[in-house]
Design an enzyme around this catalytic site. Structure first.
Site, PDB file in Angstrom:
ATOM      1  N   LEU A 139       1.053  -0.941   0.098  1.00  0.00           N
ATOM      2  CA  LEU A 139      -0.009   0.000  -0.008  1.00  0.00           C
ATOM      3  C   LEU A 139       1.008   1.071  -0.383  1.00  0.00           C
ATOM      4  O   LEU A 139       1.756   1.456   0.564  1.00  0.00           O
ATOM      5  CB  LEU A 139      -0.998  -0.161   1.329  1.00  0.00           C
ATOM      6  CG  LEU A 139      -1.760  -1.333   1.376  1.00  0.00           C
ATOM      7  CD1 LEU A 139      -3.190  -0.504   2.813  1.00  0.00           C
ATOM      8  CD2 LEU A 139      -2.596  -0.834   0.138  1.00  0.00           C
ATOM      9  N   ASP A 140       0.554   2.124  -1.347  1.00  0.00           N
ATOM     10  CA  ASP A 140       1.287   3.843  -0.273  1.00  0.00           C
ATOM     11  C   ASP A 140       1.487   3.731   0.844  1.00  0.00           C
ATOM     12  O   ASP A 140       0.520   3.727   1.269  1.00  0.00           O
ATOM     13  CB  ASP A 140       0.510   4.379  -1.702  1.00  0.00           C
ATOM     14  CG  ASP A 140       0.267   4.263  -3.149  1.00  0.00           C
ATOM     15  OD1 ASP A 140       0.968   3.674  -3.406  1.00  0.00           O
ATOM     16  OD2 ASP A 140      -0.313   4.696  -3.620  1.00  0.00           O
ATOM     17  N   LYS A 141       2.421   4.800   0.810  1.00  0.00           N
ATOM     18  CA  LYS A 141       2.771   5.275   2.661  1.00  0.00           C
ATOM     19  C   LYS A 141       1.529   5.741   2.822  1.00  0.00           C
ATOM     20  O   LYS A 141       0.811   5.954   4.313  1.00  0.00           O
ATOM     21  CB  LYS A 141       4.114   6.026   2.432  1.00  0.00           C
ATOM     22  CG  LYS A 141       3.844   6.828   3.937  1.00  0.00           C
ATOM     23  CD  LYS A 141       5.213   7.749   3.572  1.00  0.00           C
ATOM     24  CE  LYS A 141       5.620   8.182   5.152  1.00  0.00           C
ATOM     25  NZ  LYS A 141       6.799   9.471   5.059  1.00  0.00           N
ATOM     26  N   THR A 143      -1.668   6.131   2.162  1.00  0.00           N
ATOM     27  CA  THR A 143      -3.036   5.066   1.817  1.00  0.00           C
ATOM     28  C   THR A 143      -3.319   4.204   3.054  1.00  0.00           C
ATOM     29  O   THR A 143      -1.885   3.210   3.653  1.00  0.00           O
ATOM     30  CB  THR A 143      -3.218   4.289   0.587  1.00  0.00           C
ATOM     31  OG1 THR A 143      -2.958   4.644  -0.237  1.00  0.00           O
ATOM     32  CG2 THR A 143      -4.864   3.388   0.643  1.00  0.00           C
ATOM     33  N   ARG A 251      -5.295   6.163  -7.668  1.00  0.00           N
ATOM     34  CA  ARG A 251      -5.214   7.776  -7.924  1.00  0.00           C
ATOM     35  C   ARG A 251      -4.781   8.089  -9.292  1.00  0.00           C
ATOM     36  O   ARG A 251      -5.292   9.058  -9.654  1.00  0.00           O
ATOM     37  CB  ARG A 251      -3.327   7.458  -7.239  1.00  0.00           C
ATOM     38  CG  ARG A 251      -3.535   7.195  -5.712  1.00  0.00           C
ATOM     39  CD  ARG A 251      -2.118   7.538  -4.889  1.00  0.00           C
ATOM     40  NE  ARG A 251      -1.232   8.066  -4.898  1.00  0.00           N
ATOM     41  CZ  ARG A 251      -0.458   8.250  -4.522  1.00  0.00           C
ATOM     42  NH1 ARG A 251       0.003   7.384  -4.026  1.00  0.00           N
ATOM     43  NH2 ARG A 251      -0.008   9.705  -4.545  1.00  0.00           N
TER      44      ARG A 251
END
Length: 324
Positions: A139-141, A143, A251
């Site tokens: 997961l993105d930081k 998110t 995104r």
């Protein structure tokens, strides 16, 4: 796995959770700091042996195999290193082969790219007795939400196979800046990675990129005087279901519809983000809320959920939703 000093010949006994890996991939993992070219060279030169026999990088390891390694020079760690704090995270599901946590926003899933440590390193510190902990996906930081960690290599292999076949259903909540088109229920646009001006990892729509498909469903629309007072006309709360798992997929797909994610510093609306920040949105509004997967070993279906974080709930409560 038993290991002797790296200043002499090492003998490693392969445990059950390590079986099935290629020899080269196994060595890349345990010899962090050693260039891959050097690892490949010692294999080719016959300095690495499995059960006293010369081996190839593509050879598969079996439980109980004895792997001989020559002395290797590890990359020296910096003198001043940041200690990795042990940390447990909110557990959504756990058994002997799988751990699913509710990752908070602002925490990277692993170290690298200027980040000293992440979720996986902190979990390993908190669970020194754990023989195997590996990220299943990322997961993105910024998110929040459901993150899978394998506790056995057999579980990791099975989950990766399911991911390649698009079996897990991952559902996210995202708040878009603008009006989501009423006729758009899916975005099927190929994505390609590139490096941004500051060296950051970026993704864009590209006909030569990888196939990417996201399903979107409008949950709530927001408009009215309160938004107009901060210079915005509409916000749209969306449910986004990943049918493929490309980097930054939701995104970039939302950006492509002129409805970027609120608080997204990389693909979002800079001016809108500044205005939203002043009234309480301190992060990107993207949350991994639901995960529907087959248990990697038992085959049973798991339906896991992580509630919308309190800060995002409170931010939404400022607005009166329009009729959808």
């Amino acid at each position: 796995m038993s290991v002797l000093s790296k200043d002499c010949v090492q003998y490693l006994t392969i445990a059950a959770e390590e079986a099935g890996q290629r020899l080269d991939n196994y060595l890349f993992r345990i010899l962090k700091g050693v260039p891959k070219s050097h690892v490949q060279r010692i294999i080719r030169n016959g300095e690495v042996r499995i059960n006293k026999k010369r081996s190839k990088g593509i050879d598969r390891l079996q439980e109980g195999d004895l792997v001989r390694l020559p002395p290797v020079r590890m990359a020296q760690k910096p003198i001043h290193t940041t200690p990795i704090p042990a940390k447990e995270f909110d557990i959504i599901f756990e058994d002997d082969c799988l751990l699913v946590i509710n990752k908070p926003a602002g925490v990277a899933v692993h170290g690298g790219s200027g980040v000293s440590f992440g979720v996986i390193e902190q979990l390993r510190q908190a669970r020194p007795e754990a023989r195997y902990l590996e990220l299943v996906h990322r997961l993105d930081k910024d998110t929040s939400g459901l993150l899978m960690i394998a506790k056995k290599r057999s579980a990791l292999v099975r989950l990766h196979e399911d991911i390649r076949n698009n079996h897990p259903q991952k559902i996210y909540w995202a708040l878009g800046v603008g009006t989501w088109p009423e006729t758009v229920h899916q975005v099927r646009l190929p994505l390609a990675k590139y490096t941004g001006a500051q060296g950051e990892k970026m993704v864009r729509i590209d006909a030569e990129g990888q196939h990417a498909l996201t399903l979107f469903k409008v949950q709530k629309r927001f408009s009215g005087n309160l938004l107009h007072q901060i210079g915005l006309s509409h916000l749209t709360l969306l449910q986004a279901t990943l049918k493929t798992g490309r980097t930054h997929q939701i995104r970039v797909h939302m950006q492509s519809q002129q409805c970027p994610i609120a608080g997204d510093e990389r693909y979002g609306d800079y001016q809108a983000n500044k205005r939203l920040q002043k009234i309480g949105l301190k992060r990107m509004f993207l949350h991994a809320a639901e995960l529907h997967i087959r248990h990697p070993l038992l085959g049973d279906m798991l339906h896991l959920t992580a509630p919308l974080p309190t800060d995002l709930q409170q931010f939404l409560q400022q607005w009166s939703p329009d009729a959808v």
